[in-house]
Design a protein around this motif. Sequence first.
Motif, mmCIF file in Angstrom:
data_model
loop_
_atom_site.group_PDB
_atom_site.id
_atom_site.type_symbol
_atom_site.label_atom_id
_atom_site.label_comp_id
_atom_site.label_asym_id
_atom_site.label_seq_id
_atom_site.Cartn_x
_atom_site.Cartn_y
_atom_site.Cartn_z
ATOM 1 N N ALA A 196 -19.447 -16.444 -4.464
ATOM 2 C CA ALA A 196 -18.267 -16.558 -3.610
ATOM 3 C C ALA A 196 -17.200 -17.472 -4.212
ATOM 4 C CB ALA A 196 -18.662 -17.061 -2.226
ATOM 5 N N ASP A 197 -17.587 -18.339 -5.173
ATOM 6 C CA ASP A 197 -16.589 -19.201 -5.804
ATOM 7 C C ASP A 197 -16.062 -18.596 -7.109
ATOM 8 O OD1 ASP A 197 -18.794 -19.468 -7.432
ATOM 9 O OD2 ASP A 197 -18.784 -21.661 -7.471
ATOM 10 N N GLY A 198 -16.457 -17.343 -7.403
ATOM 11 C CA GLY A 198 -15.943 -16.676 -8.598
ATOM 12 C C GLY A 198 -16.818 -16.851 -9.824
ATOM 13 N N ALA A 199 -17.861 -17.690 -9.725
ATOM 14 C CA ALA A 199 -18.774 -17.895 -10.860
ATOM 15 C C ALA A 199 -19.885 -16.839 -10.826
ATOM 16 C CB ALA A 199 -19.379 -19.301 -10.792
ATOM 17 N N GLY A 200 -20.712 -16.843 -11.859
ATOM 18 C CA GLY A 200 -21.919 -16.017 -11.869
ATOM 19 C C GLY A 200 -21.664 -14.524 -11.916
ATOM 20 N N LEU A 201 -20.575 -14.110 -12.558
ATOM 21 C CA LEU A 201 -20.286 -12.677 -12.664
ATOM 22 C C LEU A 201 -21.360 -11.998 -13.521
ATOM 23 C CD1 LEU A 201 -18.107 -10.442 -12.131
ATOM 24 C CD2 LEU A 201 -17.176 -11.050 -14.371
ATOM 25 N N ALA A 202 -21.983 -10.943 -12.993
ATOM 26 C CA ALA A 202 -23.054 -10.255 -13.736
ATOM 27 C C ALA A 202 -23.145 -8.808 -13.273
ATOM 28 C CB ALA A 202 -24.388 -10.961 -13.507
ATOM 29 N N PRO A 203 -23.490 -7.886 -14.205
ATOM 30 C CA PRO A 203 -23.659 -6.495 -13.789
ATOM 31 C C PRO A 203 -24.965 -6.301 -13.012
ATOM 32 C CG PRO A 203 -24.150 -6.734 -16.119
ATOM 33 C CD PRO A 203 -23.694 -8.081 -15.640
ATOM 34 N N VAL A 204 -24.974 -5.327 -12.122
ATOM 35 C CA VAL A 204 -26.187 -4.937 -11.405
ATOM 36 C C VAL A 204 -26.500 -3.513 -11.848
ATOM 37 C CG1 VAL A 204 -27.214 -4.468 -9.150
ATOM 38 C CG2 VAL A 204 -25.611 -6.384 -9.416
ATOM 39 N N ARG A 205 -27.677 -3.319 -12.422
ATOM 40 C CA ARG A 205 -28.043 -2.009 -12.964
ATOM 41 C C ARG A 205 -28.289 -1.023 -11.820
ATOM 42 N NH1 ARG A 205 -30.174 0.366 -17.709
ATOM 43 N NH2 ARG A 205 -32.104 1.499 -17.359
ATOM 44 N N ALA A 206 -27.494 0.035 -11.789
ATOM 45 C CA ALA A 206 -27.610 1.020 -10.719
ATOM 46 C C ALA A 206 -28.308 2.272 -11.230
ATOM 47 C CB ALA A 206 -26.222 1.364 -10.179
ATOM 48 N N ALA A 207 -28.577 3.217 -10.320
ATOM 49 C CA ALA A 207 -29.351 4.411 -10.670
ATOM 50 C C ALA A 207 -28.538 5.440 -11.446
ATOM 51 C CB ALA A 207 -29.913 5.040 -9.411
ATOM 52 N N GLY A 208 -27.215 5.323 -11.409
ATOM 53 C CA GLY A 208 -26.413 6.339 -12.079
ATOM 54 C C GLY A 208 -24.990 5.852 -12.247
ATOM 55 N N TRP A 209 -24.138 6.736 -12.809
ATOM 56 C CA TRP A 209 -22.749 6.357 -13.030
ATOM 57 C C TRP A 209 -21.846 7.525 -12.672
ATOM 58 C CZ3 TRP A 209 -18.411 7.972 -15.448
ATOM 59 C CH2 TRP A 209 -17.374 7.029 -15.582
ATOM 60 N N PRO A 210 -20.732 7.311 -11.994
ATOM 61 C CA PRO A 210 -20.385 6.038 -11.371
ATOM 62 C C PRO A 210 -21.243 5.747 -10.145
ATOM 63 C CG PRO A 210 -18.736 7.721 -10.860
ATOM 64 C CD PRO A 210 -19.683 8.343 -11.831
ATOM 65 N N ALA A 211 -21.382 4.448 -9.860
ATOM 66 C CA ALA A 211 -22.015 4.010 -8.616
ATOM 67 C C ALA A 211 -20.913 3.442 -7.736
ATOM 68 C CB ALA A 211 -23.074 2.956 -8.895
ATOM 69 N N LEU A 212 -20.943 3.750 -6.454
ATOM 70 C CA LEU A 212 -19.853 3.379 -5.557
ATOM 71 C C LEU A 212 -20.397 2.832 -4.230
ATOM 72 C CD1 LEU A 212 -17.678 6.588 -6.045
ATOM 73 C CD2 LEU A 212 -17.214 4.347 -7.030
ATOM 74 N N SER A 213 -19.496 2.213 -3.475
ATOM 75 C CA SER A 213 -19.773 1.784 -2.099
ATOM 76 C C SER A 213 -21.032 0.935 -1.953
ATOM 77 C CB SER A 213 -19.892 3.012 -1.177
ATOM 78 O OG SER A 213 -18.760 3.816 -1.292
ATOM 79 N N PRO A 214 -21.176 -0.154 -2.735
ATOM 80 C CA PRO A 214 -22.356 -0.996 -2.557
ATOM 81 C C PRO A 214 -22.316 -1.728 -1.214
ATOM 82 C CG PRO A 214 -20.795 -2.081 -4.007
ATOM 83 C CD PRO A 214 -20.248 -0.700 -3.736
ATOM 84 N N THR A 215 -23.489 -2.039 -0.686
ATOM 85 C CA THR A 215 -23.568 -2.775 0.580
ATOM 86 C C THR A 215 -24.872 -3.568 0.604
ATOM 87 O OG1 THR A 215 -23.317 -2.520 2.978
ATOM 88 C CG2 THR A 215 -24.710 -0.920 1.874
ATOM 89 N N TRP A 216 -24.928 -4.642 1.397
ATOM 90 C CA TRP A 216 -26.090 -5.546 1.431
ATOM 91 C C TRP A 216 -26.962 -5.262 2.638
ATOM 92 C CZ3 TRP A 216 -26.896 -9.457 -2.204
ATOM 93 C CH2 TRP A 216 -25.824 -9.750 -3.056
ATOM 94 N N SER A 217 -28.270 -5.464 2.470
ATOM 95 C CA SER A 217 -29.147 -5.484 3.639
ATOM 96 C C SER A 217 -28.981 -6.837 4.331
ATOM 97 C CB SER A 217 -30.603 -5.275 3.232
ATOM 98 O OG SER A 217 -31.082 -6.415 2.537
ATOM 99 N N ALA A 218 -29.462 -6.902 5.580
ATOM 100 C CA ALA A 218 -29.268 -8.113 6.380
ATOM 101 C C ALA A 218 -29.946 -9.329 5.748
ATOM 102 C CB ALA A 218 -29.799 -7.883 7.793
ATOM 103 N N ASP A 219 -31.064 -9.122 5.034
ATOM 104 C CA ASP A 219 -31.757 -10.266 4.442
ATOM 105 C C ASP A 219 -31.265 -10.587 3.029
ATOM 106 O OD1 ASP A 219 -32.811 -8.245 2.915
ATOM 107 O OD2 ASP A 219 -34.885 -8.505 3.573
ATOM 108 N N GLY A 220 -30.318 -9.803 2.538
ATOM 109 C CA GLY A 220 -29.766 -10.077 1.216
ATOM 110 C C GLY A 220 -30.684 -9.705 0.064
ATOM 111 N N ARG A 221 -31.833 -9.106 0.366
ATOM 112 C CA ARG A 221 -32.776 -8.775 -0.709
ATOM 113 C C ARG A 221 -32.571 -7.369 -1.252
ATOM 114 N NH1 ARG A 221 -37.658 -10.945 2.365
ATOM 115 N NH2 ARG A 221 -37.423 -13.180 2.117
ATOM 116 N N HIS A 222 -31.990 -6.499 -0.461
ATOM 117 C CA HIS A 222 -31.773 -5.125 -0.884
ATOM 118 C C HIS A 222 -30.284 -4.802 -0.865
ATOM 119 C CE1 HIS A 222 -35.973 -5.105 0.421
ATOM 120 N NE2 HIS A 222 -36.138 -4.105 -0.421
ATOM 121 N N ILE A 223 -29.919 -3.829 -1.689
ATOM 122 C CA ILE A 223 -28.579 -3.289 -1.615
ATOM 123 C C ILE A 223 -28.699 -1.767 -1.480
ATOM 124 C CG2 ILE A 223 -27.580 -5.161 -2.969
ATOM 125 C CD1 ILE A 223 -27.502 -3.237 -5.375
ATOM 126 N N ALA A 224 -27.662 -1.141 -0.980
ATOM 127 C CA ALA A 224 -27.605 0.319 -0.964
ATOM 128 C C ALA A 224 -26.271 0.716 -1.574
ATOM 129 C CB ALA A 224 -27.740 0.863 0.453
#
Lengths: 448, 236
Positions: A196-224
């Motif tokens: 949130a402070d702009g640090a720690g920029l890193a790619p997240v390996r997704a299942a395909g390309w392009p990947a769009l519309s990422p979203t978080w689960s309530a516990d922050g452990r999963h994404i869709a």
Amino acid sequence: MNSGRGRWREDAELTAVRAAPSLAAAALLVCLAAAPARAQDSIPPGGVRVGITYTAGTRPGLVVALGTAVGFDSVRAILERDLDQSDQFEVITPPGTPGRPGDAPDYRVYRAVGADLLVTLATAEGRSDAVEVQLHDVRRGSLVRRATVADAGGAGGRWAVHRTADEIVRWVTGRPGIAATRLLFVQNGQLWRVDADGAGLAPVRAAGWPALSPTWSADGRHIAYMAYVRSGQPIVIQDLESGEREVVPTTEYGLNITPEFSRDGARLAFAHGTEAGTDIFVYEVARRCCVTRLTVGRFSDNLSPTWGPDGRRIAYISTRAGAPQLYWMDADGSDPEVLGRFDFGATGQTNGPAWSPDGQSLAFHRDVGGTPQVFVLDVATRAVRQLTGTGRNEDPTWAPDGRHVCFVSTRSGTRQLWVLDVETGRVRPLTMSGGARLPAWSPRLASQ
Amino acid sequence: MNDKPVRPRVRLSVPTCARAVLPLWVLLVAACGGGPQPGAVTPSAADSAAAAARRDSVAAAARRDSVAALAQRDSVAAAARADSVARAARETARADSVRAQVQANVTGESAPVRSGLDSASAVELSALIFFDLDRSDLTGASVAALDRKLRILQANPRLAIQIAGHCDERGSDEYNLALGERRAAAAKRYLVEHGIAEGRISILSYGEERPLDPGHTEESWTRNRRDEFSVTVGAR
């Protein structure tokens, strides 16, 4: 004399943490010393007592000083930035660093620069890797609270400092800050994450390309997210730690877009497109079973579902009456109703809705003279307020504090992510490289 | 697609209950032209819906050739059933393949297929059609281009194509995915209404993800609001 019940209950919780250090495995070891008990008659409306009286909407002056913990200047800098970006304080940086190691702070110096609050860093007794963070009431000249950040200089240190900053915000305002959060976004068809402070920029390996519309689960452990693989565009649920992936049943076919988890994490809403239009469906994630259709569009598009905080209503975008507009319905698909009708001729298409964590507001973007701008709708009164006006501004996402919104803006010339404090109107850039879009703000995260 | 689906090492997480209804589900999907159906899927609902859908598809087949259909109702029905069973099998394989690809990080592009057409026909078949701003209805020029493709598809009955819908950058990213789908569907609907078997045409939307022209002018946007046509099964 009532000493502020809410405060004391919190102290009891934190004492329990101290009694069982194994619970505090997540770097942050909060051990509160007995803060001077201050007599107080009542908790002021919207405010919480920490020695000073905090009133919601005001921004007390605050200084973050190094104190005796020399060698922890990076911790001081992170804390100062986090507290500044909480937009809850007027952060003051006085010239020099007043106070000598070992000294009690000279409160007169801080009063003179207009500070109400002072955060100092002190060496933790017998621990070279830890630092004690102290919150002082400058006007009364007293130490109010303290917390120890273990491993402050170590690998998990940065996140521990963010968690401490969020605690300081909670000590003063009653609600934690948002420093220990991060965002997902899309750039060049890739998923990325950034703190949130702009640090720690890193790619997240997704299942395909392009990947769009990422979203978080309530516990922050999963994404869709949705991804293009060779033979489809499925909605994929991904475990952030293990990388394990699940394809949402029925999304092997057709177009599948705009997933969003319900706040309890039990359900995932998404839009599924066929030759007969795009409709909203819900997958029972917790039961790993059953996909239910909520809308029957018949050649119209229904997409971008966003859950209300209690999971009973879903707001979404529909073209059933022509151009895309904001609607809401019950979570079983019944009782659909237009929610934010646009003024024909003055404003146009509405898209990208995001329901605020407190449930009171819906942010979205809407065309004004052919250019999208971010708006917020008050759910109770249906009043709509425009938040942006310079460049293209779109796809807002709420921080868990319900007052900050991240969105895509071209105000600087390239498409970047910006963060807006809805209460003060203060804006800051989050990303620096161009082309970032479709941001999604995480819940508060316990660890990195 | 033709690869044998690889069983990924990680557990495939399709829920057991979804597996149990998958064959019926797929049959239903196949019969209705794709996509999940309203309501939680139960075997009994799927049964009756599948039967209803089968009646619909029989009726559709009958309309297409009404004289012949009256005389040959039984054989048309049998053909439709056989078609939908074959399609169910294809769709099941496709679902497995998507899940395997997701585990294996397989991305969007597949190798181009040789059309087996003469060069004039190949050019005609892959000619783009364009759309007005935020519209998915076919223009006069698009209809003329589709009529030319129609003749090629009719003359080459083995040929199968994919239509990909695209948008300009001005709309909302996510809305544009739905709009692109509608643009691809509009061209497909026209071809199917003019006698091309539905199974020969697949559709896809790229929204604004793959602009033909990277510019930011009215001219670029006009070129980017398009359908692209590619061959998925060659003529020979």
